[in-house]
Every structure is written in structure tokens, then in C-alpha cells.
Design a protein around this motif. Structure first.
Motif, mmCIF file in Angstrom:
data_model
loop_
_atom_site.group_PDB
_atom_site.id
_atom_site.type_symbol
_atom_site.label_atom_id
_atom_site.label_comp_id
_atom_site.label_asym_id
_atom_site.label_seq_id
_atom_site.Cartn_x
_atom_site.Cartn_y
_atom_site.Cartn_z
ATOM 1 N N ARG A 80 -103.571 -27.465 -68.369
ATOM 2 C CA ARG A 80 -103.712 -26.106 -67.831
ATOM 3 C C ARG A 80 -105.151 -25.676 -68.069
ATOM 4 O O ARG A 80 -105.870 -26.321 -68.832
ATOM 5 C CB ARG A 80 -102.733 -25.130 -68.508
ATOM 6 C CG ARG A 80 -102.949 -24.987 -70.005
ATOM 7 C CD ARG A 80 -102.134 -23.854 -70.643
ATOM 8 N NE ARG A 80 -102.646 -23.598 -72.002
ATOM 9 C CZ ARG A 80 -102.368 -22.532 -72.725
ATOM 10 N NH1 ARG A 80 -101.548 -21.612 -72.256
ATOM 11 N NH2 ARG A 80 -102.886 -22.365 -73.920
ATOM 12 N N SER A 83 -107.572 -22.504 -72.924
ATOM 13 C CA SER A 83 -107.646 -21.182 -73.538
ATOM 14 C C SER A 83 -109.100 -20.882 -73.872
ATOM 15 O O SER A 83 -109.823 -21.749 -74.359
ATOM 16 C CB SER A 83 -106.801 -21.168 -74.808
ATOM 17 O OG SER A 83 -107.134 -20.040 -75.604
ATOM 18 N N ILE A 85 -110.018 -18.807 -76.135
ATOM 19 C CA ILE A 85 -110.150 -18.453 -77.559
ATOM 20 C C ILE A 85 -109.744 -19.621 -78.448
ATOM 21 O O ILE A 85 -110.482 -20.006 -79.345
ATOM 22 C CB ILE A 85 -109.398 -17.138 -77.903
ATOM 23 C CG1 ILE A 85 -109.536 -16.812 -79.401
ATOM 24 C CG2 ILE A 85 -107.928 -17.177 -77.476
ATOM 25 C CD1 ILE A 85 -109.272 -15.376 -79.754
ATOM 26 N N LEU A 86 -108.585 -20.218 -78.186
ATOM 27 C CA LEU A 86 -108.113 -21.330 -79.027
ATOM 28 C C LEU A 86 -108.956 -22.588 -78.796
ATOM 29 O O LEU A 86 -109.330 -23.275 -79.749
ATOM 30 C CB LEU A 86 -106.652 -21.648 -78.686
ATOM 31 C CG LEU A 86 -106.046 -22.825 -79.447
ATOM 32 C CD1 LEU A 86 -105.744 -22.430 -80.887
ATOM 33 C CD2 LEU A 86 -104.783 -23.353 -78.765
ATOM 34 N N VAL A 169 -96.311 -25.225 -74.126
ATOM 35 C CA VAL A 169 -97.648 -25.124 -74.721
ATOM 36 C C VAL A 169 -97.710 -25.906 -76.039
ATOM 37 O O VAL A 169 -98.639 -26.688 -76.270
ATOM 38 C CB VAL A 169 -98.027 -23.645 -74.954
ATOM 39 C CG1 VAL A 169 -99.233 -23.512 -75.865
ATOM 40 C CG2 VAL A 169 -98.269 -22.940 -73.622
ATOM 41 N N PHE A 170 -96.715 -25.710 -76.896
ATOM 42 C CA PHE A 170 -96.779 -26.342 -78.215
ATOM 43 C C PHE A 170 -96.420 -27.828 -78.171
ATOM 44 O O PHE A 170 -96.927 -28.599 -78.978
ATOM 45 C CB PHE A 170 -95.939 -25.559 -79.228
ATOM 46 C CG PHE A 170 -96.623 -24.288 -79.670
ATOM 47 C CD1 PHE A 170 -97.615 -24.335 -80.642
ATOM 48 C CD2 PHE A 170 -96.321 -23.066 -79.092
ATOM 49 C CE1 PHE A 170 -98.284 -23.182 -81.034
ATOM 50 C CE2 PHE A 170 -96.975 -21.908 -79.475
ATOM 51 C CZ PHE A 170 -97.958 -21.958 -80.446
ATOM 52 N N PHE A 173 -99.650 -30.016 -77.220
ATOM 53 C CA PHE A 173 -100.667 -30.391 -78.210
ATOM 54 C C PHE A 173 -100.430 -31.800 -78.754
ATOM 55 O O PHE A 173 -101.305 -32.387 -79.378
ATOM 56 C CB PHE A 173 -100.693 -29.397 -79.380
ATOM 57 C CG PHE A 173 -101.118 -28.002 -78.989
ATOM 58 C CD1 PHE A 173 -102.353 -27.778 -78.396
ATOM 59 C CD2 PHE A 173 -100.287 -26.919 -79.211
ATOM 60 C CE1 PHE A 173 -102.754 -26.492 -78.037
ATOM 61 C CE2 PHE A 173 -100.673 -25.617 -78.867
ATOM 62 C CZ PHE A 173 -101.902 -25.411 -78.274
ATOM 63 N N SER A 232 -103.106 -16.092 -73.608
ATOM 64 C CA SER A 232 -103.129 -16.563 -75.001
ATOM 65 C C SER A 232 -102.103 -15.822 -75.848
ATOM 66 O O SER A 232 -101.408 -16.431 -76.662
ATOM 67 C CB SER A 232 -104.523 -16.376 -75.620
ATOM 68 O OG SER A 232 -105.408 -17.356 -75.130
ATOM 69 N N SER A 235 -98.771 -17.176 -74.969
ATOM 70 C CA SER A 235 -98.603 -18.566 -75.399
ATOM 71 C C SER A 235 -98.328 -18.671 -76.887
ATOM 72 O O SER A 235 -97.483 -19.450 -77.329
ATOM 73 C CB SER A 235 -99.883 -19.366 -75.113
ATOM 74 O OG SER A 235 -100.247 -19.301 -73.763
ATOM 75 N N ALA A 236 -99.079 -17.894 -77.654
ATOM 76 C CA ALA A 236 -99.119 -18.099 -79.103
ATOM 77 C C ALA A 236 -98.208 -17.173 -79.884
ATOM 78 O O ALA A 236 -97.901 -17.431 -81.043
ATOM 79 C CB ALA A 236 -100.559 -17.928 -79.596
ATOM 80 N N PHE A 286 -102.616 -29.133 -85.963
ATOM 81 C CA PHE A 286 -103.543 -28.975 -84.842
ATOM 82 C C PHE A 286 -104.614 -30.044 -85.023
ATOM 83 O O PHE A 286 -104.853 -30.499 -86.149
ATOM 84 C CB PHE A 286 -104.210 -27.585 -84.824
ATOM 85 C CG PHE A 286 -103.437 -26.524 -84.071
ATOM 86 C CD1 PHE A 286 -102.874 -26.774 -82.828
ATOM 87 C CD2 PHE A 286 -103.305 -25.246 -84.610
ATOM 88 C CE1 PHE A 286 -102.176 -25.782 -82.138
ATOM 89 C CE2 PHE A 286 -102.606 -24.245 -83.923
ATOM 90 C CZ PHE A 286 -102.044 -24.529 -82.689
HETATM 91 C C1 OVV Z 1 -102.853 -20.279 -81.404
HETATM 92 C C2 OVV Z 1 -102.486 -20.618 -79.996
HETATM 93 C C3 OVV Z 1 -101.405 -21.391 -79.726
HETATM 94 C C4 OVV Z 1 -101.081 -21.669 -78.412
HETATM 95 C C5 OVV Z 1 -101.860 -21.170 -77.382
HETATM 96 C C6 OVV Z 1 -102.950 -20.399 -77.633
HETATM 97 C C7 OVV Z 1 -103.264 -20.105 -78.950
HETATM 98 C C8 OVV Z 1 -103.793 -19.894 -76.493
HETATM 99 O O1 OVV Z 1 -104.851 -19.311 -76.748
HETATM 100 O O2 OVV Z 1 -103.402 -20.056 -75.333
#
Ligand code: OVV
Length: 396
Positions: A80, A83, A85-86, A169-170, A173, A232, A235-236, A286
Motif C-alpha cells: 500500500r 505511511s 509517519i510509521l 496491516v499487521f 509486516f 495511520s 491502521s494503528a 517491528f
Molecule cells: C504504528 C503503526 C502500525 C500500523 C500502521 C501505522 C502505524 C501507520 O502509520 O499506518
């Protein structure tokens, strides 16, 4: 150990066996050395608290911009849009982080607390009347699924997509294993639903989502960036707190003495939730990617390699905690990495704590005993540790 010698291990941290009971594997990882080579995925691993903490603090050497999953964005197309930020480093990260920090600051969350308390008390009252219920579906999932989208300003319809999206999403990873593929079965429809929820016009003007869009008016970010920052949050923010609350319920139901201590000392609710986060950390792992060759206790990690950080193992490192496997709600001082640390430390920490503390407080005020009915069932995920179902019986 001679130079350029390092322990190599062949197990799969994303297998059912590992995810079902990671703790014996964690011990082997920690004992093998400060850094190990994981042959199966050709990545490095660190499981001791000192090294995990140090890597998280060092964003310049341990970058997030190539993704914090197994996939290296410098070599593979991300599943995708990344992010901002992440999956970003300073200076981009600094700008986006400021916006979410403000939207989720204790100040802006203050006004939500009354609603959060009220909803927790209402839900607990309902469950107390039922006596027996599913601690996951009826509590750990039901509570965040109501208050979190409400706080963001998301419409009531179609909120189930949020859980399905978090699952994707998780899992993403980790490797592209069966678990990942299964969670992606409905990817197109789920992604479309999430994308629609992130638009400014879909968000209630009084919510946290709309607050993110204020930064567009201020000229700090573009509309598309604001949309990604709301993504985000979606997602988180949900599956993580669902896991956290479920794991806390599990530990409190299993440790009768600790439950009694909490009931008698409700002011311990913060350390109780924190201790649950340490012992059964929702985010287990992570990755980072090295931006240069980096030496860890005589082992040289080359530039551009993936490094898997085992948060859950670091949080039970006997080098860092006395009696690390014991659930002790009076344990103080923090220091666990369940929220990460350094510049990427969880921006939703304060919000998640309010959620956890409201639920535990409401239960402690109303429930004398909390017992598991049978064996709870885990929900395996490539990153998250949490339960699928958990039969609970309460007595008042
Ligand atoms: C901490 C975190 C987990 C999953 C997704 C995101 C952040 C994001 O920024 O999309």
C-alpha cells in the motif's frame, strides 16, 4: 567469539508454533547473543532489552523509511502507499509526527475521558448482568470499536472494516505467508471502505480526524498527507488496543491475587495496564533497516540489511527485569518497549491508556471475581499478540 562470527538460528518467528508460544523461542534468541542471524528470512534479530532499546533510539542507523516489516521498500513495491509517519524518517517524520502528537495530546484527549468512562461503565454493567460472556467480542473488541471511531469522528456504519484492515496491516509486516494471504482475501473492498473513511467530508468536524485536517488549512501538510495521517490512526489505533485490553483481562483472570490487589487499590490501574503491556505486548515485533554498517558487540551488521526487533522478548529480558515472567501490577518504573521508544514511540499511547484504564477501573469497581471459562483462543497475527475468544465469568 571470533570476528564476523555470530549465532545463526533457523526458526520462523512468523510460524504458528512460534506465535502460539513465543516465550521459549524468545529465551533462546536472547541467550544466543545480542544479535543473531535468522537464516530463514536472511535478516538479523535482536531480542535483548538493551539492544532493542538502543536500535529504537537510533533512527539514523536503524531506519524506518524502507518499511518496518520484512519487505524492503528499496527493493520491493510496498503493498500500500507507505505511511508518512510509521514508514518515514526525519525530517518528513518530524513534520507528520507533530500533527498527530497534537491531535492526540493529553490536552485534546481530556474532553473525551468522560465519554470513555461512561461507555466503560455502561458496558461493564451490561456484562455483569450476563455473568458469562466473551471477554474479547463483548469487551476487549466491543469497547474500542465503539469509542475509538466515535473519538475520530467516523460514521457508525461499516466499522467492522476497521478490524479487517488492522488485521491486514499487521500481518503485512511479516512474510507473505498463508496468514497474510488469508487476511487479504477481502483486501479490495476493505481498503475501499477505509479510504472512504479517511476523506475530510466523511469525518465529524468535532473529532480527532477533523483535527488532522486543520493542519491542511494551516498550510503544514497537503490534503493527501492529511488523508494518509488519518489512515495511520485507523491502521494503528484499533487492533492494538483490542489486543492490549484482551491481554490485560487474561492476565488479571489468571492471577487472582493481582485481581484482588487491583480491586483493593484501584489507583494501581495505570501500572496494572502497563504491566500487562509489558508481559503480553500487543506489538511483538517491528523491523528496521540499517543505513550504514553497524557494529553490535563485535558483530558487524552490513548496510541495507533488515533487523527484526523482538519487543515482546525485550520486555521479558531477565537482564532488565527481576522475575520477568511474573505479572506484578505494583511493578514500577516503566522502561518496557511495548509502545516502542525514540522518535517512533507510539503517538496514541495516552489514548490507549485511557481506554485500558477506563475498562479496568469499571471492572474493578463492579466485579469481585473474574475467572476464565476454559482455555482462551489466540488470534494469530504476524505482528500482534492477542486473543480471538476468551470465556469469562464474573461475580459481584
Ligand atoms: C504504528 C503503526 C502500525 C500500523 C500502521 C501505522 C502505524 C501507520 O502509520 O499506518
Amino acid at each position: 567469539m571470533a570476528e564476523d562470527q555470530y549465532p545463526a538460528l533457523d526458526f520462523d518467528p512468523f510460524s504458528d508454533e512460534f506465535l502460539t508460544d513465543p516465550y521459549p523461542f524468545h529465551e533462546r534468541l536472547r541467550e544466543a547473543g545480542p544479535v543473531v542471524w535468522l537464516e530463514r528470512y536472511r535478516v538479523w534479530g535482536m531480542a535483548r532489552h538493551r539492544q532493542v532499546n538502543a536500535a529504537l533510539m537510533n533512527w539514523e542507523a536503524f531506519s524506518s523509511a524502507a518499511g518496518v516489516g520484512l519487505s524492503n521498500f528499496n527493493k520491493e513495491k510496498p503493498w500500500r502507499t507507505p505511511s508518512i509517519i510509521l514508514e518515514a524518517d526525519p525530517p518528513l517524520h518530524t513534520r507528520t509526527h507533530k500533527i498527530l502528537t497534537r491531535a492526540l495530546s493529553p490536552m485534546s484527549l481530556h474532553s473525551l475521558r468522560a465519554d470513555f468512562e461512561h461507555e466503560a461503565e455502561r458496558l461493564v454493567e451490561e456484562l455483569v448482568e450476563r455473568v458469562t460472556f466473551d471477554g474479547v467480542a463483548d469487551l476487549a473488541r466491543a469497547y474500542p470499536l465503539k469509542i475509538f471511531p466515535d473519538a475520530l469522528g467516523i460514521a457508525p456504519e461499516g466499522r467492522e472494516a476497521l478490524l479487517a484492515y488492522g488485521e491486514m496491516v499487521f500481518n503485512a509486516f511479516g512474510p507473505r505467508n498463508e496468514r497474510f494471504e488469508r487476511s487479504m482475501a477481502n483486501a479490495a473492498a476493505v481498503t475501499a471502505a477505509i479510504t472512504a473513511m479517511c476523506e475530510r467530508d466523511a469525518l465529524d468536524p468535532s473529532g480527532i480526524g477533523a483535527q488532522v485536517y486543520r493542519s491542511v488549512e494551516e498550510g503544514v501538510i497537503s490534503y493527501d498527507e492529511a488523508r494518509l495521517l488519518v489512515r495511520s490512526l485507523l491502521s494503528a489505533g484499533l487492533d492494538t488496543t483490542v489486543s492490549a485490553i484482551g491481554n490485560a483481562l487474561y492476565l488479571l483472570a489468571r492471577n487472582v491475587g493481582e485481581w484482588r490487589t487491583l480491586r483493593d487499590n484501584p489507583q494501581l490501574v495505570r501500572t496494572a495496564f502497563d504491566e500487562a503491556l509489558r508481559l503480553e505486548s500487543p506489538v511483538q515485533t517491528f523491523f528496521r533497516t540499517t543505513t550504514r554498517a553497524f557494529e553490535v558487540e563485535g558483530v558487524r551488521i552490513p548496510e541495507g540489511d533488515k533487523v527484526l526487533l523482538f519487543y515482546g522478548a525485550a520486555n521479558r529480558d531477565p537482564r532488565r527485569w527481576i522475575d520477568p515472567n511474573r505479572f506484578d501490577i505494583r511493578r514500577r518504573g516503566g522502561g518496557h518497549v511495548a509502545f516502542g521508544t525514540g522518535v517512533h514511540r507510539c503517538v496514541g499511547e495516552a489514548l490507549s491508556r485511557i481506554e485500558g484504564e477506563c475498562i479496568l477501573s469499571a471492572l474493578a469497581a463492579r466485579v469481585k471475581s473474574l475467572a476464565l471459562d476454559g482455555k482462551p483462543k489466540l488470534r494469530l497475527n504476524n505482528t500482534l499478540r492477542g486473543f480471538e475468544t476468551m470465556g469469562l465469568t464474573v461475580k459481584t
